[in-house]
Design an enzyme around this catalytic site. Structure first.
Site, mmCIF file in Angstrom:
data_model
loop_
_atom_site.group_PDB
_atom_site.id
_atom_site.type_symbol
_atom_site.label_atom_id
_atom_site.label_comp_id
_atom_site.label_asym_id
_atom_site.label_seq_id
_atom_site.Cartn_x
_atom_site.Cartn_y
_atom_site.Cartn_z
ATOM 1 N N SER A 29 0.824 -1.215 0.000
ATOM 2 C CA SER A 29 0.000 0.000 0.000
ATOM 3 C C SER A 29 0.852 1.258 0.000
ATOM 4 O O SER A 29 1.714 1.430 0.867
ATOM 5 C CB SER A 29 -0.883 0.054 1.249
ATOM 6 N N HIS A 60 -3.401 0.419 -4.728
ATOM 7 C CA HIS A 60 -2.904 -0.783 -5.414
ATOM 8 C C HIS A 60 -3.336 -0.707 -6.881
ATOM 9 O O HIS A 60 -4.503 -0.926 -7.195
ATOM 10 C CB HIS A 60 -3.470 -2.050 -4.766
ATOM 11 N N HIS A 82 -5.256 -9.442 -1.127
ATOM 12 C CA HIS A 82 -5.265 -9.674 0.319
ATOM 13 C C HIS A 82 -6.387 -10.637 0.678
ATOM 14 O O HIS A 82 -7.437 -10.648 0.030
ATOM 15 C CB HIS A 82 -5.514 -8.361 1.078
ATOM 16 N N TYR A 84 -8.279 -10.281 3.207
ATOM 17 C CA TYR A 84 -9.460 -9.532 3.674
ATOM 18 C C TYR A 84 -10.369 -9.085 2.529
ATOM 19 O O TYR A 84 -11.522 -8.755 2.740
ATOM 20 C CB TYR A 84 -9.059 -8.314 4.531
ATOM 21 N N GLU A 85 -9.841 -9.086 1.305
ATOM 22 C CA GLU A 85 -10.688 -8.707 0.171
ATOM 23 C C GLU A 85 -11.697 -9.808 -0.151
ATOM 24 O O GLU A 85 -12.597 -9.601 -0.967
ATOM 25 C CB GLU A 85 -9.818 -8.423 -1.056
ATOM 26 N N ALA A 112 2.858 -2.074 4.025
ATOM 27 C CA ALA A 112 2.688 -1.015 5.013
ATOM 28 C C ALA A 112 2.324 -1.692 6.319
ATOM 29 O O ALA A 112 1.569 -2.667 6.306
ATOM 30 C CB ALA A 112 1.572 -0.073 4.576
ATOM 31 N N MET A 223 -1.553 -6.729 7.173
ATOM 32 C CA MET A 223 -2.603 -7.615 6.641
ATOM 33 C C MET A 223 -2.179 -8.335 5.365
ATOM 34 O O MET A 223 -3.024 -8.688 4.545
ATOM 35 C CB MET A 223 -3.876 -6.798 6.368
ATOM 36 N N SER A 224 -0.882 -8.554 5.204
ATOM 37 C CA SER A 224 -0.442 -9.181 3.947
ATOM 38 C C SER A 224 0.828 -9.993 4.168
ATOM 39 O O SER A 224 1.128 -10.414 5.283
ATOM 40 C CB SER A 224 -0.192 -8.095 2.899
ATOM 41 N N ASN A 247 2.437 3.909 10.754
ATOM 42 C CA ASN A 247 1.750 4.456 11.937
ATOM 43 C C ASN A 247 2.162 3.653 13.163
ATOM 44 O O ASN A 247 2.651 2.532 13.039
ATOM 45 C CB ASN A 247 0.220 4.344 11.753
ATOM 46 N N HIS A 259 -6.577 4.684 6.535
ATOM 47 C CA HIS A 259 -5.856 4.232 5.342
ATOM 48 C C HIS A 259 -5.184 5.402 4.604
ATOM 49 O O HIS A 259 -4.117 5.236 4.018
ATOM 50 C CB HIS A 259 -6.808 3.480 4.404
HETATM 51 N N1 HPA Z 1 -2.527 -2.498 11.500
HETATM 52 C C1 HPA Z 1 -2.694 -3.401 10.512
HETATM 53 N N2 HPA Z 1 -2.304 -3.176 9.274
HETATM 54 C C2 HPA Z 1 -1.695 -2.005 9.006
HETATM 55 C C3 HPA Z 1 -1.496 -1.022 9.981
HETATM 56 C C4 HPA Z 1 -1.927 -1.294 11.310
HETATM 57 O O1 HPA Z 1 -1.778 -0.476 12.232
HETATM 58 N N3 HPA Z 1 -0.868 0.027 9.383
HETATM 59 C C5 HPA Z 1 -0.698 -0.327 8.077
HETATM 60 N N4 HPA Z 1 -1.213 -1.551 7.844
#
Ligand code: HPA
Length: 286
Positions: A29, A60, A82, A84-85, A112, A223-224, A247, A259
């Site tokens: 991402s 993406h 992903h 989650y998609e 990310a 998440m990947s 973050n 996001h």
């Molecule tokens: N949590 C999960 N996935 C992420 C985060 C997070 O804080 N930041 C970027 N992808």
């Protein structure tokens, strides 16, 4: 079935690009800009590749970019699939498996991620030394096809140690060179090494969950990456994982996780990130 699917995708890619691809790179991402550095680029939208799903996530682009970086042939996934998609794990693993069947030996996975470690601030990078699979499922569950690899693959070194050393060395070179040019401000403490914990998402975590994952040994959450890294290990490919820390994880600072912030931080580190990727590709491709 999945072997036939991966073969069909590999054959299609081969029909568009005949160079011997050394390294595949999956861009996470907000990190898609690296694909612009590919020379002589052949771009294939995912919807044209048999079996490939579509990228549904902002940030993406959803295409495969084939070409060279300083003479090294690469396949760059600008956008990934992903769990989650809603895709099943076979779809998530398909691109990596098709790279494996094309003879690609090296895989660089980027993402990310949120930091659980207050020494590792947004805008810094984490080399993945190992992972925790907290996706709730193992992507290799189901019948095993020996043409990909063994039923019970070893996972004691998913992320290649030599690649980590090379990445660390190049990151330190970049920091030193920029320091020498008087541009060091943003590069203090920018490279780390740690454990990536993969969660299914799509929610970000609660603060209580983050405390739990920290207790379990996680340095970053995302998440990947883990399904692809497992698919690569299964096939005997060498992987490197790099997280862009976008973050601090939930509960570690005021405010919410969003996001768009994740994307912004990706853009902020793009210059250094892309330079690091370029150097790694050249070193491991020679
Ligand atoms: N949590 C999960 N996935 C992420 C985060 C997070 O804080 N930041 C970027 N992808």
């Amino acid at each position: 079935m999945s072997y036939e699917k991966a073969s069909a995708a590999a054959e299609f890619i081969r029909s568009k690009y005949s160079g011997e691809i050394k390294t595949a790179i999956v861009l996470g991402s907000g990190l898609g800009a690296f694909a612009d550095a590919v020379e002589g680029a052949v771009k294939i939208p995912y919807e044209e590749i048999p079996g490939f799903a579509r990228s549904t996530v902002v940030g993406h682009a959803g295409q495969l970019v084939l070409g060279t970086i300083d003479g090294v042939a690469v396949a760059v996934q600008q956008g990934r699939f992903h769990f989650y998609e809603g895709y099943d794990m076979e779809q998530v693993m398909l691109p990596v498996r098709s790279f494996g069947l094309l003879g690609v030996k090296n895989l660089i996975l980027t993402n990310a991620a949120g930091s659980l470690n207050s020494d590792m601030m947004p805008g810094s990078l984490m080399l993945i030394s190992d992972h925790l699979n907290c996706l709730g499922v193992n992507p290799l569950r189901g019948p095993n096809d020996e043409r990909f690899g063994p039923r019970f693959p070893d996972m004691s070194e998913v992320y290649d140690r030599e690649f980590q050393e090379i990445a660390l060395e190049e990151a330190n070179n970049i920091a030193r060179e920029r320091h020498d040019k008087g541009r060091d401000a943003e590069l203090t403490d920018f490279i780390h090494r740690g454990i990536y914990c993969a969660l299914s998402g799509p929610t970000y975590e609660t603060p209580a969950e983050i405390r739990m994952y920290r207790q379990l040994g996680a340095d970053a959450v995302g998440m990947s990456t883990v399904p692809e890294a497992i698919a690569a290990r299964h096939m005997g490919m060498r992987s490197l994982g790099i997280s862009c820390i976008t973050n601090l994880a939930a509960g570690m600072e005021e405010g919410v996780i969003d996001h768009s912030h994740v994307m912004e931080t990706g853009a902020r580190v793009a210059e250094v990130f892309n330079e690091l990727l370029r150097r790694i590709v050249i070193r491991i491709g020679k």
